[in-house]
Structure formats: C-alpha cells, structure tokens
Write a protein that holds these residues in place. Structure first.
Motif, PDB file in Angstrom:
ATOM      1  N   ASP A  87       0.809  -1.206   0.000  1.00  0.00           N
ATOM      2  CA  ASP A  87       0.000   0.000   0.000  1.00  0.00           C
ATOM      3  C   ASP A  87       0.850   1.268   0.000  1.00  0.00           C
ATOM      4  N   SER A  88       2.173   1.111   0.045  1.00  0.00           N
ATOM      5  CA  SER A  88       3.072   2.258  -0.020  1.00  0.00           C
ATOM      6  C   SER A  88       4.385   1.849  -0.673  1.00  0.00           C
ATOM      7  N   MET A  89       5.152   2.845  -1.087  1.00  0.00           N
ATOM      8  CA  MET A  89       6.455   2.590  -1.686  1.00  0.00           C
ATOM      9  C   MET A  89       7.422   3.663  -1.209  1.00  0.00           C
ATOM     10  N   THR A  90       8.716   3.437  -1.387  1.00  0.00           N
ATOM     11  CA  THR A  90       9.737   4.363  -0.916  1.00  0.00           C
ATOM     12  C   THR A  90      10.496   4.954  -2.091  1.00  0.00           C
ATOM     13  N   ILE A  91      10.737   6.261  -2.022  1.00  0.00           N
ATOM     14  CA  ILE A  91      11.559   6.950  -3.003  1.00  0.00           C
ATOM     15  C   ILE A  91      12.767   7.486  -2.245  1.00  0.00           C
ATOM     16  N   SER A  92      13.978   7.208  -2.739  1.00  0.00           N
ATOM     17  CA  SER A  92      15.211   7.595  -2.067  1.00  0.00           C
ATOM     18  C   SER A  92      16.083   8.440  -2.975  1.00  0.00           C
ATOM     19  N   ALA A  93      16.639   9.513  -2.417  1.00  0.00           N
ATOM     20  CA  ALA A  93      17.655  10.307  -3.107  1.00  0.00           C
ATOM     21  C   ALA A  93      18.972  10.016  -2.402  1.00  0.00           C
ATOM     22  N   VAL A  94      19.923   9.408  -3.115  1.00  0.00           N
ATOM     23  CA  VAL A  94      21.209   9.020  -2.550  1.00  0.00           C
ATOM     24  C   VAL A  94      22.193  10.155  -2.816  1.00  0.00           C
ATOM     25  N   LEU A  95      22.834  10.658  -1.747  1.00  0.00           N
ATOM     26  CA  LEU A  95      23.772  11.766  -1.861  1.00  0.00           C
ATOM     27  C   LEU A  95      25.205  11.260  -1.950  1.00  0.00           C
ATOM     28  N   SER A  96      26.092  12.100  -2.459  1.00  0.00           N
ATOM     29  CA  SER A  96      27.493  11.715  -2.641  1.00  0.00           C
ATOM     30  C   SER A  96      28.205  11.479  -1.315  1.00  0.00           C
ATOM     31  N   ASP A  97      27.719  12.076  -0.222  1.00  0.00           N
ATOM     32  CA  ASP A  97      28.350  11.866   1.082  1.00  0.00           C
ATOM     33  C   ASP A  97      27.811  10.636   1.806  1.00  0.00           C
ATOM     34  N   GLY A  98      26.941   9.874   1.149  1.00  0.00           N
ATOM     35  CA  GLY A  98      26.420   8.640   1.727  1.00  0.00           C
ATOM     36  C   GLY A  98      25.057   8.796   2.390  1.00  0.00           C
ATOM     37  N   ASN A  99      24.617  10.019   2.641  1.00  0.00           N
ATOM     38  CA  ASN A  99      23.296  10.226   3.240  1.00  0.00           C
ATOM     39  C   ASN A  99      22.201   9.907   2.237  1.00  0.00           C
ATOM     40  N   ILE A 100      21.035   9.581   2.758  1.00  0.00           N
ATOM     41  CA  ILE A 100      19.887   9.246   1.919  1.00  0.00           C
ATOM     42  C   ILE A 100      18.680  10.037   2.416  1.00  0.00           C
ATOM     43  N   ILE A 101      17.997  10.693   1.481  1.00  0.00           N
ATOM     44  CA  ILE A 101      16.743  11.378   1.785  1.00  0.00           C
ATOM     45  C   ILE A 101      15.634  10.467   1.259  1.00  0.00           C
ATOM     46  N   GLU A 102      14.712  10.088   2.148  1.00  0.00           N
ATOM     47  CA  GLU A 102      13.668   9.143   1.751  1.00  0.00           C
ATOM     48  C   GLU A 102      12.285   9.701   2.030  1.00  0.00           C
ATOM     49  N   ALA A 103      11.339   9.189   1.286  1.00  0.00           N
ATOM     50  CA  ALA A 103       9.927   9.486   1.523  1.00  0.00           C
ATOM     51  C   ALA A 103       9.119   8.249   1.173  1.00  0.00           C
ATOM     52  N   ARG A 104       8.074   8.029   1.934  1.00  0.00           N
ATOM     53  CA  ARG A 104       7.144   6.943   1.630  1.00  0.00           C
ATOM     54  C   ARG A 104       5.948   7.544   0.931  1.00  0.00           C
ATOM     55  N   LYS A 105       5.526   6.908  -0.121  1.00  0.00           N
ATOM     56  CA  LYS A 105       4.396   7.383  -0.920  1.00  0.00           C
ATOM     57  C   LYS A 105       3.280   6.361  -0.802  1.00  0.00           C
ATOM     58  N   ILE A 106       2.105   6.835  -0.476  1.00  0.00           N
ATOM     59  CA  ILE A 106       0.939   5.960  -0.386  1.00  0.00           C
ATOM     60  C   ILE A 106       0.439   5.686  -1.802  1.00  0.00           C
ATOM     61  N   ILE A 107       0.185   4.429  -2.084  1.00  0.00           N
ATOM     62  CA  ILE A 107      -0.323   4.031  -3.390  1.00  0.00           C
ATOM     63  C   ILE A 107      -1.806   4.397  -3.463  1.00  0.00           C
ATOM     64  N   GLU A 108      -2.232   4.858  -4.601  1.00  0.00           N
ATOM     65  CA  GLU A 108      -3.632   5.248  -4.804  1.00  0.00           C
ATOM     66  C   GLU A 108      -4.556   4.045  -4.578  1.00  0.00           C
ATOM     67  N   ASP A 109      -5.818   4.308  -4.406  1.00  0.00           N
ATOM     68  CA  ASP A 109      -6.799   3.252  -4.152  1.00  0.00           C
ATOM     69  C   ASP A 109      -6.840   2.204  -5.255  1.00  0.00           C
ATOM     70  N   ASP A 110      -6.542   2.621  -6.490  1.00  0.00           N
ATOM     71  CA  ASP A 110      -6.581   1.666  -7.598  1.00  0.00           C
ATOM     72  C   ASP A 110      -5.304   0.833  -7.703  1.00  0.00           C
ATOM     73  N   GLY A 111      -4.339   1.056  -6.789  1.00  0.00           N
ATOM     74  CA  GLY A 111      -3.113   0.269  -6.780  1.00  0.00           C
ATOM     75  C   GLY A 111      -1.993   0.840  -7.617  1.00  0.00           C
ATOM     76  N   PHE A 112      -2.155   2.046  -8.150  1.00  0.00           N
ATOM     77  CA  PHE A 112      -1.133   2.631  -9.012  1.00  0.00           C
ATOM     78  C   PHE A 112      -0.487   3.840  -8.341  1.00  0.00           C
ATOM     79  N   PHE A 113       0.795   4.026  -8.599  1.00  0.00           N
ATOM     80  CA  PHE A 113       1.557   5.191  -8.156  1.00  0.00           C
ATOM     81  C   PHE A 113       1.471   6.233  -9.256  1.00  0.00           C
ATOM     82  N   ASP A 114       1.128   7.476  -8.918  1.00  0.00           N
ATOM     83  CA  ASP A 114       0.896   8.507  -9.931  1.00  0.00           C
ATOM     84  C   ASP A 114       2.152   9.171 -10.472  1.00  0.00           C
TER      85      ASP A 114
END
Length: 164
Positions: free
Chosen positions: A85-112
């Motif tokens: 019901d959710s997925m993760t999007i990650s931005a990987v930085l050159s210093d090794g840090n990661i910025i992440e966010a979880r995205k809720i999947i729409e009711d129809d099961g698709f990510f917009d």
C-alpha cells in the motif's frame, strides 16, 4: 571567423542563463508565510532522463517556527502496480546520506509518479550532490544524474536558499 566564435560564446551564455529557473515569491494574505519556489509555469527542471523536479521553501515569521524545504520529484510516465500500500523513493547523496519518503499508493493500486521529499538540511544538500534517485516498487527504478544536471540543481537550490 570572429563572428562565428562570438555567436558560439553568446549561444553558450544563453544556454547557461536559461538552464537555471527563476524563483517565484508568494506571500499569504496574513503575511506570516512566504513561499519561494522554482518557476515551473513553462516547464519543470530536469534532474535525470524521465525525472523532473521543483524546490519549494516556506519561510515562516517568528522565532519559534523554522523554514521548511521540499523537493518535488515527478517521474514521467512512471506507473507501477505494487502489492504494497506504499512505496519508498530515495535520493542518494554523494556523502552517503539518503533522503527518503514513503508514498501511499492510490486506491486503484497505481503510483501517480509524483513524490515530495522533505529536505531537513538544505545546506548539507547544497554541499553534497544527489548521485541517484531510486524508486523502490515492484522492481527498483534507478535514475542517475548527469554532471550538468547536478550543477543546475545546485544553482537552483542556492537560488531558493538565498531568495528574499
């Protein structure tokens, strides 16, 4: 020959100027929140092939409130059917840090195809480069950034940080 060289120089300068987006400023009616964001009225800035972005800063008046920074990522034509019901999007930085966010999947099961990452430390992001963006779905999709797009992203981020 000199004319050709002069035209080439002006063309390169023109491309550099148009590569960076303008910063739009908006203040709400109460005057306590100002919003600075890249001008995407004509087109979004490109981070990688198939991946566009916008950067937004909300500036709050008063010592108890901090500015908030957000990076909106838009994946062109990216639709994924996942079992979760959710997925993760990650931005990987050159210093090794990661910025992440979880995205809720729409009711129809698709990510917009759109996701907003909260930037906790924009100055650290300015010091480091985003190396790649990974969408963790039914299969991982990796967007790798070019050196030119990294440089333009840094200019745009700096413009948002310093906007008044």
């Amino acid at each position: 020959m000199k004319k050709v060289i002069a035209m080439f120089v002006f063309l390169m300068i023109g491309l550099q100027v148009h590569a960076q987006a303008r910063v739009l400023k908006e203040v709400n009616e109460a005057g306590d929140v100002a919003t600075f964001e890249l001008d995407c009225t004509v087109k979004f800035q490109t981070l990688a092939k198939g991946l566009r972005y916008n950067i937004t800063r909300h500036e709050f008046k008063g010592p108890e409130m901090k500015n908030s920074y957000r990076l909106l990522l838009v994946m062109d034509g990216f639709y994924s059917k996942t079992l979760n019901d959710s997925m993760t999007i990650s931005a990987v930085l050159s210093d090794g840090n990661i910025i992440e966010a979880r995205k809720i999947i729409e009711d129809d099961g698709f990510f917009d195809g759109a996701c907003t990452l909260k930037i906790k430390d924009p100055k650290a992001l300015l010091a480091a480069n985003i190396v790649k963006v990974i969408v963790h779905a039914d299969k991982d999709v990796v967007y790798t950034l070019s050196e030119q797009n990294k440089a333009i992203f840094k200019k745009n981020l700096n413009a948002i940080l310093t906007a008044k």
